[in-house]
Design an enzyme around this catalytic site. Structure first.
Site, PDB file in Angstrom:
ATOM      1  CB  CYS A 143      -4.922  -1.216   4.265  1.00  0.00           C
ATOM      2  SG  CYS A 143      -4.152  -1.026   5.889  1.00  0.00           S
ATOM      3  CD  GLU A 178      -2.735   1.245   2.537  1.00  0.00           C
ATOM      4  OE1 GLU A 178      -3.817   1.836   2.415  1.00  0.00           O
ATOM      5  OE2 GLU A 178      -2.371   0.681   3.589  1.00  0.00           O
ATOM      6  CE  LYS A 219      -7.724   1.593   3.097  1.00  0.00           C
ATOM      7  NZ  LYS A 219      -6.501   2.194   3.677  1.00  0.00           N
TER       8      LYS A 219
END
Length: 281
Positions: A155, A45, A114
């Site tokens: 994440c 990331e 995301k």
């Protein structure tokens, strides 16, 4: 080896404040991974910039742009499927935390923004509000390889079991999560979440963290990991820059599913996890 087996590499990059250096070192490590026989390579990331709300706008790019151009070239020259960790993306005046995936021909085959923004407050430990600067993506993201279908999250997306369940029901056998957990959530949950996602869905799970930089404003936990469908950690990095490898064995995965046939035993008459929209890919 057959199509039932392939080598996965996870690049735990030491990210600095110099974008050009991050890009050139990432490219070199992708080449190194390909030289070890890897067919799928995963970057961390925010691999092209420091992680933090104060950095996102300064380092943000359009896609296509400088960082995705490097990813395209790296995938093509190394003939790998390259999961480009994530970068801050600018589009239409908004910023996203975005993972671009490239095929061995250098073409972009997926863009995952995301979907769950990292807004947490653990008093006395860590407070972080990604939503101060970022907007969430709105699509589920999978891509096909000659080996298996792959689901992508970034994440904080990993904390949401439903996403992994939907991906596995759509046929994904490998889930990849570029992510930067921190010194509070890392030791507590990083490995636990990966093992949970893997054993619940009987899939392989791989995570790519940046290497730890104690001097950074956000200190990443590191410990990039690969977990097998039995829930075992089969490869794990320490805190420093490294490349880890795992041989993904899809015959083993199907053996596990035959031995413990939870997919066939689900009570669809009592409960279900469904996606509201089709996955892009």
């Amino acid at each position: 080896s057959t199509m039932f087996e392939f080598r996965l590499a996870v690049v735990q990059l030491q990210v600095t404040s110099v974008k050009a250096d991050n890009l050139s070192r990432a490219r070199r490590l992708v080449q190194q991974a390909a030289g070890q026989g890897s067919k799928v390579v995963l970057l961390p990331e925010c691999f092209n910039s420091p992680y933090g709300t104060s950095f996102f706008s300064d380092y943000a790019e359009k896609i296509p742009g400088e960082s995705t151009q490097m990813l395209s070239e790296a995938a093509k020259e190394s003939q790998v499927y390259l999961v480009g960790g994530s970068i801050p993306e600018e589009d239409g005046g908004k910023l996203y935390n975005t993972c671009a995936v490239f095929g061995p021909g250098g073409e972009m085959i997926l863009k995952h923004r995301k979907i769950h923004l990292f807004d947490i407050n653990v008093p006395g430990k860590i407070c972080f509000q990604e939503s101060e600067t970022l907007s969430p993506g709105n699509s589920l993201s999978t891509f096909d390889t000659p080996f298996c279908k792959v689901g992508v999250g970034i994440c904080y997306d990993m904390r949401f079991a439903e996403l992994a369940q939907v991906y596995s029901r759509e046929g994904c056998q490998l889930l990849v999560y570029p992510g930067a957990f921190n010194m509070t959530t890392g030791p507590a949950h990083w490995e636990l979440l990966q093992r949970g996602r893997a054993v619940d869905n009987q899939v392989y799970v791989a995570t790519a963290s940046p290497a730890r930089d104690e001097a950074a404003s956000y200190v990443a936990w590191g410990h990039s990991t690969v977990v097998n469908p039995w829930g075992e950690v089969i490869s794990k990095a320490g805190a420093e820059e490294t490349v880890i490898y795992a041989d993904i064995d899809l015959q083993y995965l199907s053996d596990i599913r035959r031995q413990i046939p939870i997919t066939a035993q689900r009570r669809d008459d009592l409960y279900s996890v469904t996606s509201v929209q089709e996955a892009s890919g």
